[in-house]
Design a protein around this motif. Structure first.
Motif, short mmCIF file in Angstrom:
data_model
loop_
_atom_site.label_atom_id
_atom_site.label_comp_id
_atom_site.label_asym_id
_atom_site.label_seq_id
_atom_site.Cartn_x
_atom_site.Cartn_y
_atom_site.Cartn_z
N GLY A 3 -11.78 -1.26 -56.85
CA GLY A 3 -12.08 0.11 -56.46
C GLY A 3 -13.55 0.30 -56.17
N THR A 54 -17.59 5.95 -57.47
CA THR A 54 -17.99 7.22 -56.86
C THR A 54 -19.01 7.96 -57.70
N ASN A 71 -17.06 6.87 -62.64
CA ASN A 71 -15.95 7.41 -61.85
C ASN A 71 -15.71 6.48 -60.67
N PHE A 72 -14.42 6.25 -60.34
CA PHE A 72 -14.13 5.30 -59.28
C PHE A 72 -12.82 5.68 -58.60
N ASN A 73 -12.57 5.08 -57.46
CA ASN A 73 -11.36 5.33 -56.72
C ASN A 73 -10.99 4.07 -55.95
N HIS A 105 -5.86 11.02 -57.60
CA HIS A 105 -6.99 11.40 -58.43
C HIS A 105 -7.86 10.18 -58.71
N SER A 106 -9.16 10.39 -58.86
CA SER A 106 -10.08 9.30 -59.20
C SER A 106 -9.83 8.81 -60.61
N THR A 123 -11.52 7.06 -64.25
CA THR A 123 -12.74 7.22 -65.03
C THR A 123 -12.76 6.18 -66.15
N PRO A 136 -6.66 5.57 -61.80
CA PRO A 136 -6.54 6.55 -60.72
C PRO A 136 -5.10 6.71 -60.26
#
Length: 481
Positions: free
Chosen positions: A68, A71, A83-85, A93-94, A96, A111
């Motif tokens: 991922g 972010t 935070n990531f995606n 949703h992202s 964490t 996510p």
């Protein structure tokens, strides 16, 4: 555990996710505390300076690796929030991650990759996979001059022992061990992080005689120098190295002198040999002019240097002189030659042969095989290939009786004389003949079957044997009187 979770909640409230990862982080999941099995036990979670994240998620068929993009990132002390995606997740949703490096504890929120808002989450313990980096600037045993904590001197009761990535010593609290990780080293200093009991607690700067550690606003300073024992060892080693350098230098100078002397002697000897060769060459040329080639060849061996023109001239004259001479091969060599080539020589007709071989051993007589051993004459260091000759006599010994068999049709005794006349009765004491019974033979006749052989020899050596039969039938006489 509630206290740990509370720390995460407080941390998440106050962090501002506007930073980027200060380095690569790698974590190995050791156990799960609670929640969904999002991360597999034993798997690795990676956060990179390039703002990517990699992890392994559980599936119904085992596990699957995912990547991922980060972010948002924030680090305060040893607390981290990420935070990531997924790069291909425009709707969900992202994810964490909240990490506490001191307690080796993290929460992972996977996510969502569909339209729902459901997120899997789990709480885990981990081990950080550390990059130890370069070796530290120094290694070995040192005496501690002073140890200060915020300018307060604290006693150390042992020497400081530096290794590639650690420092060991003893103070009032007992044996201490500090590990150096993420080390960067140049000619003046080493820098990086320090760790105790697998927990990082600060950063360090190490020079040749000072170690400074900064931990949560507290400064620790170690001043040190080489121990007396090591200083003495270094002094002795330095003296030994100096002595060794002097010895090597002396040997080099002696070698130069020796080689110079050898070269002078070599040149002197070479000049003496050249002068001696001048006299020998005059003698050789005189012998050649008198056609005493053999003596010239022997005299050539006394020269100290090679003279290609003279050698070639002598060799040619020797070859020309002996090109028509033939060497008589000795009895034993001829015998070996015949025994080694029985099959080929057996095909040659009987007769007396004077077999000639050229200088390469090739026969000049048709049918005879190659002579294996070339013949030479030697004159000093010169060799002349010679023609050779072998006298070979091939004969046949024919009609050698091997066996005789008498055949008749009945068992009645018969008598036989020396001329192979057979009788039913004998008054002259003739011997009884031995028979083989053959009913097909007439009762008043005897069939005589004789087996003969013929043998072929070369110089008395058997080349081969050929067998043949002779058969006749004679009538039986009534009596020998």
């Amino acid at each position: 555990m509630k206290k740990i979770i509370l720390i995460f909640l407080i941390f998440s409230t106050y962090t501002l996710l506007g930073q980027v990862p200060d380095k690569d982080y790698k974590f190995k999941i050791t156990s799960q505390y609670s929640g969904d099995e999002v991360l597999s036990i034993g798997s690795e979670l990676e956060i990179t300076k390039y703002q990517t994240i990699n992890w392994k998620a559980s599936t119904y068929a085992g596990s699957w690796s995912f990547s991922g993009n980060i972010t948002g990132f924030s680090k305060s002390g040893n607390d981290i929030t990420v935070n990531f995606n997924l790069s291909n997740n425009p709707y969900g949703h992202s994810g964490t991650i909240r990490i506490n490096l001191d307690r080796k504890f993290l929460q992972f929120f996977e996510p969502s990759i569909d339209y729902s808002s459901r997120q899997n989450k789990g709480t885990y313990y981990f081990e950080e996979i550390l990059d130890f980096g370069d070796n530290i600037l120094i290694a070995g045993e040192y005496e501690c001059s002073s140890f200060k904590i915020m300018n307060k001197i604290t006693p150390i009761y042992s020497s400081l022992l530096f290794k590639n990535h650690s420092l060991e010593y003893e103070d009032a609290r007992g044996n201490q061990r500090i590990e150096f990780v993420e080390v960067n080293t140049n000619n003046q200093k080493s820098t990086g992080s320090v760790m105790r009991n697998n927990i990082k607690f600060g950063t360090f700067i190490l020079s040749e005689n000072k170690l400074t550690i900064l931990s949560e606003g507290i400064t620790l300073i170690y001043d040190f120098k080489l121990s007396k024992e090591k200083e003495e060892r270094l002094r002795v080693e330095k003296q030994r190295e100096q002595n060794e350098r002097l010895r090597i230098e002396k040997e080099k100078q002696e070698e130069i002198v020796r080689k110079k002397k050898e070269e002078e002697n070599r040149i002197k000897l070479e000049n003496q040999n050249k002068d001696a060769d001048k006299t020998t060459l005059i003698k050789i040329n005189d012998l050649i002019s008198k056609n005493s080639i053999e003596d010239a060849a022997k005299e050539y061996g006394k020269l100290n240097f090679e003279y290609d023109d003279i050698r070639s001239s002598i060799q040619k004259k020797l070859n020309d002189k002996y090109e028509n001479e033939v060497v008589e091969l000795n009895f034993y060599n001829i015998e070996d030659y015949i025994k080694s080539n029985k099959y080929k020589i057996n095909s040659i007709n009987p007769g007396n042969y004077s077999v000639k071989f050229d200088t390469d051993g090739s026969p000049l007589n048709t049918g005879f095989p190659q002579w294996p051993n070339l013949q030479y004459k030697e004159f000093g260091s010169f060799t002349v290939k010679m023609n050779s000759k072998a006298d070979i006599k091939i004969v046949i010994k024919d009609s050698i009786l091997v066996s005789t068999v008498y055949n008749k049709s009945n068992t009645k005794p018969l008598f036989v004389d020396k001329n192979e006349n057979f009788y039913f009765k004998s008054k002259n004491g003739l011997p009884a003949a031995q028979f083989v019974i053959n009913p097909a033979i007439d009762k008043n006749s005897v069939n005589i079957l004789k087996y003969y052989k013929r043998e072929k020899y070369a110089n008395g050596i058997l080349l081969g044997t050929e067998g043949f039969y002779f058969e006749k039938t004679v009538e039986i006489n009534k009596k020998d009187y």
